[in-house]
Write a protein that holds these residues in place. Structure first.
Motif, short mmCIF file in Angstrom:
data_model
loop_
_atom_site.label_atom_id
_atom_site.label_comp_id
_atom_site.label_asym_id
_atom_site.label_seq_id
_atom_site.Cartn_x
_atom_site.Cartn_y
_atom_site.Cartn_z
N GLY A 36 0.80 -1.22 0.00
CA GLY A 36 0.00 0.00 0.00
C GLY A 36 0.83 1.27 0.00
O GLY A 36 0.48 2.25 -0.66
N ALA A 37 1.93 1.28 0.74
CA ALA A 37 2.77 2.47 0.80
C ALA A 37 3.34 2.81 -0.57
O ALA A 37 3.33 3.97 -1.00
N LYS A 38 3.83 1.78 -1.29
CA LYS A 38 4.37 2.01 -2.63
C LYS A 38 3.25 2.43 -3.57
O LYS A 38 3.44 3.32 -4.42
N ALA A 39 2.08 1.80 -3.44
CA ALA A 39 0.96 2.14 -4.33
C ALA A 39 0.54 3.60 -4.16
O ALA A 39 0.25 4.28 -5.13
N VAL A 40 0.50 4.09 -2.90
CA VAL A 40 0.13 5.48 -2.67
C VAL A 40 1.18 6.42 -3.26
O VAL A 40 0.84 7.41 -3.93
N THR A 41 2.46 6.12 -3.04
CA THR A 41 3.53 6.96 -3.59
C THR A 41 3.44 7.05 -5.11
O THR A 41 3.50 8.13 -5.70
N GLU A 42 3.30 5.89 -5.76
CA GLU A 42 3.21 5.88 -7.22
C GLU A 42 1.89 6.49 -7.70
O GLU A 42 1.83 7.16 -8.73
N GLY A 43 0.82 6.26 -6.93
CA GLY A 43 -0.48 6.81 -7.29
C GLY A 43 -0.50 8.32 -7.23
O GLY A 43 -1.11 8.98 -8.08
N MET A 44 0.17 8.89 -6.23
CA MET A 44 0.24 10.35 -6.14
C MET A 44 0.98 10.93 -7.34
O MET A 44 0.68 12.02 -7.82
#
Length: 387
Positions: A187-195
């Protein structure tokens, strides 16, 4: 994390953007036998993340019939809180691990595509032990079952698979005696990439390019030049009942107002520290950079990535709605417009809206409760001096 049930029910009735992506809910089955010596994880690029995770969990469970591979997986999850599944299978010397590697790599790509992230996100799928209380039984040799991370916080049952492929329904309210491994997205990587996806889309349409939110030291000396900001001194989100299998929350906030050019603006703020409910955090994090805004007021909407978040759909929906709003020469709250833009999947089963704060002013100081009564933030004005 979730908002109150009554508010969520009200928001479900909002007429949402036609650009919204509505993923199908449910589970997918993983074929136990692939081609050319591989264990397939059947998931299309357009499948929802929940289905990809479930298919991967099913395939991983079947592969654990191999004792050598089961020992490798056991040792890995006991050594780390979260294990990169693609790296684990890719480096395995066991036949079961090697057979699973190609299917996991394909599932990783499908998960990235389903979240609107693309190949640049790298490996996303992780495996972890569901609860620390299971460590002793797993270390003692009890064969684990495997489940997918739930996207529905309100689900009454969790499906876990054993090494024969049999599905078992586990209560969401009670930690089982048997150890359970959980397959889910980082989730942490997904949020970073999603932003990054959201920021790129906003920049392309002239709706802001935020600099990454940074931690700043509240003791730094003020200067006659620099920027005025609003600093989050502390933040807390209310306790909401969640299943034992649920991992850390992945929180981000969208700050919105009118930019200096008079266009609606959205700045993204990652909150990787905000993992648990009913816990107070003291991040000293910049929430609003007032040099980005025309008026001395802005709104903030806090969200959670609950698994099936598609950032391309989110960005497209936000852009579509905000481009219809024009500056009327006075501050207009934009939080409601942003909430209206959120894709319909975010209000279906998994409550990703956490809370929102209206009319934060440049001079706002102290504790502000969220509009949904699901959390609070304590903020203060903070001047960041020029170098």
């Amino acid at each position: 994390m979730s908002a109150t049930t009554s508010l969520r029910a009200t928001l479900i009735g909002v007429v949402l953007s036609a650009t919204a992506l509505i993923p199908l809910q449910g589970t997918a089955s993983a074929a136990p036998n692939g081609h050319a010596g591989t264990t397939a994880v059947p998931a299309a690029a357009t499948a929802p993340v929940a289905g990809i995770e479930d298919a991967t969990a099913h395939a991983l469970a079947g592969s654990l019939a191999d004792p050598s591979w089961r020992r490798q997986v056991r040792n890995a999850v006991l050594a780390e809180d979260s294990v990169d599944l693609r790296a684990l299978t890719g480096a395995s010397a066991t036949s079961a691990g090697r057979r699973l590697a190609a299917g996991v790599a394909a599932a990783d790509r499908d998960a990235a595509a389903a979240k609107g992230l693309g190949a640049g996100a790298g490996s996303l799928l992780r495996v972890r032990l569901a609860d620390p209380s299971m460590e002793a039984r797993l270390a003692g040799g009890t064969a684990p079952w495997v489940a997918a991370a739930p996207s529905d916080d309100d689900g009454a049952a969790i499906t876990a698979y054993d090494s024969s492929g049999t599905a078992h329904a586990l209560s969401a309210d009670a930690v089982p005696d048997r150890p359970v491994l959980v397959v889910g997205v980082d989730g942490a990587k997904a949020v970073t990439e999603g932003m990054k996806v959201v920021d790129k889309a906003l920049k392309a349409r002239g709706l802001a390019v935020p600099a990454p939110a940074a931690e700043v030291a509240p003791t730094a000396s003020a200067s006659a030049t620099g920027i005025d900001t609003t600093l989050i001194n502390s933040v807390r989100v209310s306790d909401v009942k969640e299943p034992w299998i649920k991992g850390d929350a992945e929180i981000f906030t969208l700050v919105t107002g009118f930019g200096t050019d008079g266009k609606p603006r959205v700045d993204t703020v990652e909150m990787p520290y905000l993992n648990d409910e009913d816990t107070t955090y003291y991040p000293n994090q910049v929430l609003v950079n007032w040099s980005n805004y025309k008026y001395d007021m802005a709104d903030a909407v806090m969200m959670e990535d609950d698994g099936d978040t598609n950032y391309q759909a989110l960005a497209k929906a936000i852009v579509t709605v905000l481009l219809t709003i024009t500056d009327q020469g006075a501050y207009i709250p934009l939080a409601d417009a942003l909430l209206d833009a959120i894709p319909a999947s975010w209000w279906t089963d998994d409550p990703d809206y956490v809370d929102s704060w209206y009319t934060l002013a440049r001079t706002t100081s102290g504790t502000r409760n969220g509009a949904a009564a699901n959390g609070w933030i304590n903020v203060s004005p903070y001047h960041v001096p020029a170098l």
